[in-house]
Write a protein that holds these residues in place. Structure first.
Motif, PDB file in Angstrom:
ATOM      1  N   UNK A 150      20.077 -11.796  25.057  1.00 34.53           N
ATOM      2  CA  UNK A 150      18.735 -11.377  24.622  1.00 34.53           C
ATOM      3  C   UNK A 150      17.708 -11.289  25.743  1.00 34.53           C
ATOM      4  N   UNK A 151      17.794 -12.150  26.754  1.00 31.44           N
ATOM      5  CA  UNK A 151      16.810 -12.086  27.830  1.00 31.44           C
ATOM      6  C   UNK A 151      17.028 -10.822  28.660  1.00 31.44           C
ATOM      7  N   UNK A 152      18.281 -10.420  28.821  1.00 23.51           N
ATOM      8  CA  UNK A 152      18.554  -9.160  29.523  1.00 23.51           C
ATOM      9  C   UNK A 152      18.042  -7.985  28.709  1.00 23.51           C
ATOM     10  N   UNK A 153      18.288  -8.006  27.400  1.00 17.82           N
ATOM     11  CA  UNK A 153      17.803  -6.932  26.527  1.00 17.82           C
ATOM     12  C   UNK A 153      16.285  -6.841  26.563  1.00 17.82           C
ATOM     13  N   UNK A 154      15.627  -7.986  26.643  1.00 19.78           N
ATOM     14  CA  UNK A 154      14.168  -8.027  26.729  1.00 19.78           C
ATOM     15  C   UNK A 154      13.680  -7.279  27.968  1.00 19.78           C
ATOM     16  N   UNK A 197      10.894  -9.201  20.333  1.00 18.43           N
ATOM     17  CA  UNK A 197      11.907  -9.656  19.378  1.00 18.43           C
ATOM     18  C   UNK A 197      13.099 -10.282  20.096  1.00 18.43           C
ATOM     19  N   UNK A 198      13.521  -9.677  21.195  1.00 17.95           N
ATOM     20  CA  UNK A 198      14.682 -10.190  21.915  1.00 17.95           C
ATOM     21  C   UNK A 198      14.349 -11.478  22.664  1.00 17.95           C
ATOM     22  N   UNK A 199      13.117 -11.602  23.128  1.00 18.19           N
ATOM     23  CA  UNK A 199      12.714 -12.849  23.773  1.00 18.19           C
ATOM     24  C   UNK A 199      12.695 -13.992  22.761  1.00 18.19           C
ATOM     25  N   UNK A 200      12.234 -13.707  21.549  1.00 19.02           N
ATOM     26  CA  UNK A 200      12.246 -14.718  20.484  1.00 19.02           C
ATOM     27  C   UNK A 200      13.682 -15.139  20.190  1.00 19.02           C
ATOM     28  N   UNK A 205      18.289 -18.944  20.568  1.00 15.21           N
ATOM     29  CA  UNK A 205      19.620 -19.234  21.094  1.00 15.21           C
ATOM     30  C   UNK A 205      19.623 -20.532  21.902  1.00 15.21           C
ATOM     31  N   UNK A 206      18.643 -20.688  22.786  1.00 21.25           N
ATOM     32  CA  UNK A 206      18.579 -21.890  23.623  1.00 21.25           C
ATOM     33  C   UNK A 206      18.377 -23.130  22.752  1.00 21.25           C
ATOM     34  N   UNK A 207      17.506 -23.024  21.753  1.00 15.75           N
ATOM     35  CA  UNK A 207      17.264 -24.155  20.852  1.00 15.75           C
ATOM     36  C   UNK A 207      18.534 -24.544  20.106  1.00 15.75           C
ATOM     37  N   UNK A 208      19.234 -23.553  19.563  1.00 17.56           N
ATOM     38  CA  UNK A 208      20.449 -23.834  18.800  1.00 17.56           C
ATOM     39  C   UNK A 208      21.545 -24.405  19.690  1.00 17.56           C
ATOM     40  N   UNK A 209      21.664 -23.877  20.900  1.00 16.19           N
ATOM     41  CA  UNK A 209      22.698 -24.390  21.794  1.00 16.19           C
ATOM     42  C   UNK A 209      22.420 -25.842  22.175  1.00 16.19           C
ATOM     43  N   UNK A 223      28.108 -13.737  17.011  1.00 11.17           N
ATOM     44  CA  UNK A 223      27.751 -13.093  15.752  1.00 11.17           C
ATOM     45  C   UNK A 223      26.251 -13.032  15.531  1.00 11.17           C
ATOM     46  N   UNK A 224      25.562 -14.122  15.851  1.00 12.04           N
ATOM     47  CA  UNK A 224      24.105 -14.154  15.693  1.00 12.04           C
ATOM     48  C   UNK A 224      23.439 -13.123  16.594  1.00 12.04           C
ATOM     49  N   UNK A 225      23.910 -13.015  17.821  1.00 12.17           N
ATOM     50  CA  UNK A 225      23.350 -12.067  18.770  1.00 12.17           C
ATOM     51  C   UNK A 225      23.481 -10.629  18.264  1.00 12.17           C
ATOM     52  N   UNK A 226      24.678 -10.236  17.877  1.00 17.95           N
ATOM     53  CA  UNK A 226      24.897  -8.872  17.389  1.00 17.95           C
ATOM     54  C   UNK A 226      24.105  -8.596  16.118  1.00 17.95           C
ATOM     55  N   UNK A 227      24.145  -9.533  15.181  1.00 17.90           N
ATOM     56  CA  UNK A 227      23.486  -9.321  13.888  1.00 17.90           C
ATOM     57  C   UNK A 227      21.972  -9.198  14.057  1.00 17.90           C
ATOM     58  N   UNK A 228      21.377 -10.094  14.825  1.00 11.55           N
ATOM     59  CA  UNK A 228      19.922 -10.097  15.022  1.00 11.55           C
ATOM     60  C   UNK A 228      19.472  -8.838  15.755  1.00 11.55           C
ATOM     61  N   UNK A 229      20.084  -8.569  16.914  1.00 11.82           N
ATOM     62  CA  UNK A 229      19.618  -7.458  17.753  1.00 11.82           C
ATOM     63  C   UNK A 229      19.771  -6.123  17.053  1.00 11.82           C
ATOM     64  N   UNK A 230      20.931  -5.882  16.455  1.00 15.11           N
ATOM     65  CA  UNK A 230      21.164  -4.549  15.922  1.00 15.11           C
ATOM     66  C   UNK A 230      20.631  -4.359  14.506  1.00 15.11           C
ATOM     67  N   UNK A 231      20.354  -5.446  13.796  1.00 23.93           N
ATOM     68  CA  UNK A 231      19.597  -5.307  12.543  1.00 23.93           C
ATOM     69  C   UNK A 231      18.158  -4.936  12.880  1.00 23.93           C
ATOM     70  N   UNK A 232      17.587  -5.625  13.857  1.00 15.85           N
ATOM     71  CA  UNK A 232      16.237  -5.280  14.293  1.00 15.85           C
ATOM     72  C   UNK A 232      16.210  -3.852  14.828  1.00 15.85           C
ATOM     73  N   UNK A 233      17.234  -3.492  15.602  1.00 19.30           N
ATOM     74  CA  UNK A 233      17.304  -2.147  16.160  1.00 19.30           C
ATOM     75  C   UNK A 233      17.344  -1.098  15.048  1.00 19.30           C
TER      76      UNK A 233
END
Length: 287
Positions: A150-154, A197-200, A205-209, A223-233
């Motif tokens: 997500x930070x790269x996507x941001x 959105x991607x920074x959030x 991610x950092x909190x959950x890890x 799964x969380x990464x793909x679902x979040x980013x591409x649903x938002x997309x």
């Protein structure tokens, strides 16, 4: 015209600096920053999981070329196939960062078209090859890379903002941007919406890890990464101008159509990961 004064007039310099005739553009700079941050984050994750640093060393090369090749091919194949497959010169332009001139000469232009969906597929293929090479579990690698993605996507979307590309529909919202290099119309800063959105997601991610990293199943972060980013997309596309002419009149544009299968893969990874755990425990469960 007076109303435009309430909006943000956006027309930044595209060049960050020029070194001995070599232009360093904000677009490329933000890409480098995003990838570099991901590099250091994943390196930390490897150390945290006590994985041999020699195994980590080749990961960057796999990721870099996977993202670059996938992003480039994704744009050319899905968004401009009529151009890049129309002649040998155009096909070469798809592979090399050059543009052929009418007089037969060519000039260096960089890779002007990159697609995030293609980058995602390219990265996944590269990580599969990497996992086989270093004999790591593929899903474990995907999870660690997903935390940093997500930070790269941001930063990639911030790069798009600096280039005044991937602009939004006209709006009267007070935070609208007037992209002066495009037109004199107040528009949604769709690139900024995505970057935020991607920074959030990165913070999540950092909190959950940190708090639940050893409790979640394999494939959870991927799964969380793909679902979040591409649903938002999928939904942000309703606020964005179509990128190519053939999308006009389509019920769902190309970005939305390509997002659907990726979201499905993300959901499967989120909800079937426990089965994968039973087949082969994650790194933090191995003894």
């Amino acid at each position: 015209m007076d109303k435009l004064l309430l909006y943000i007039n956006w027309n930044p310099e595209t060049e960050f600096l020029n070194l001995f005739g070599i232009s360093v553009r904000y677009y490329g700079l933000f890409w480098v920053i995003g990838i570099a941050l991901a590099y250091f984050i994943v390196r930390y994750l490897y150390k945290d999981k006590k994985i041999d640093e020699k195994i980590f060393d080749p990961l960057f090369i796999y990721c870099f070329f996977g993202i670059l090749i996938g992003s480039r091919l994704g744009h050319c194949i899905f968004y401009q196939p009529d151009y890049y497959f129309s002649s040998l010169n155009h096909f070469i332009e798809m592979l090399l960062p050059i543009h052929f001139l009418p007089d037969g000469n060519w000039k260096f232009v960089g890779y002007a078209g990159l697609a995030s969906h293609g980058g995602t597929v390219g990265l996944a293929i590269a990580l599969l090859l990497y996992a086989r090479k270093v004999k790591m579990n593929f899903m474990d690698v995907l999870d660690m890379v997903a935390i940093a993605t997500p930070i790269t996507a941001c930063f990639i979307r911030l790069a798009n903002l600096m280039n005044s590309e991937i602009i939004g529909h006209p709006t009267t919202m007070p935070w609208a941007f007037v992209f002066e290099s495009v037109d004199n119309v107040a528009r949604h800063p769709a690139q900024l919406y995505e970057a935020i959105a991607y920074f959030v997601l990165f913070l999540i991610m950092i909190f959950l890890y940190k708090n639940y990293g050893k409790k979640v199943h394999r494939g959870f972060f991927f799964g969380l990464c793909l679902t979040y980013i591409f649903t938002f997309r999928f939904f942000i596309e309703y606020l964005k101008e179509n990128q190519v002419d053939f999308e006009q009149g389509m019920l769902f544009n190309m970005g939305q159509l390509l997002s659907v299968p990726i979201v499905i893969i993300g959901l499967i990874s989120l909800f079937s990961g426990k089965k994968l755990d039973k087949m082969n425990p994650p790194l933090h469960q191995k003894k």
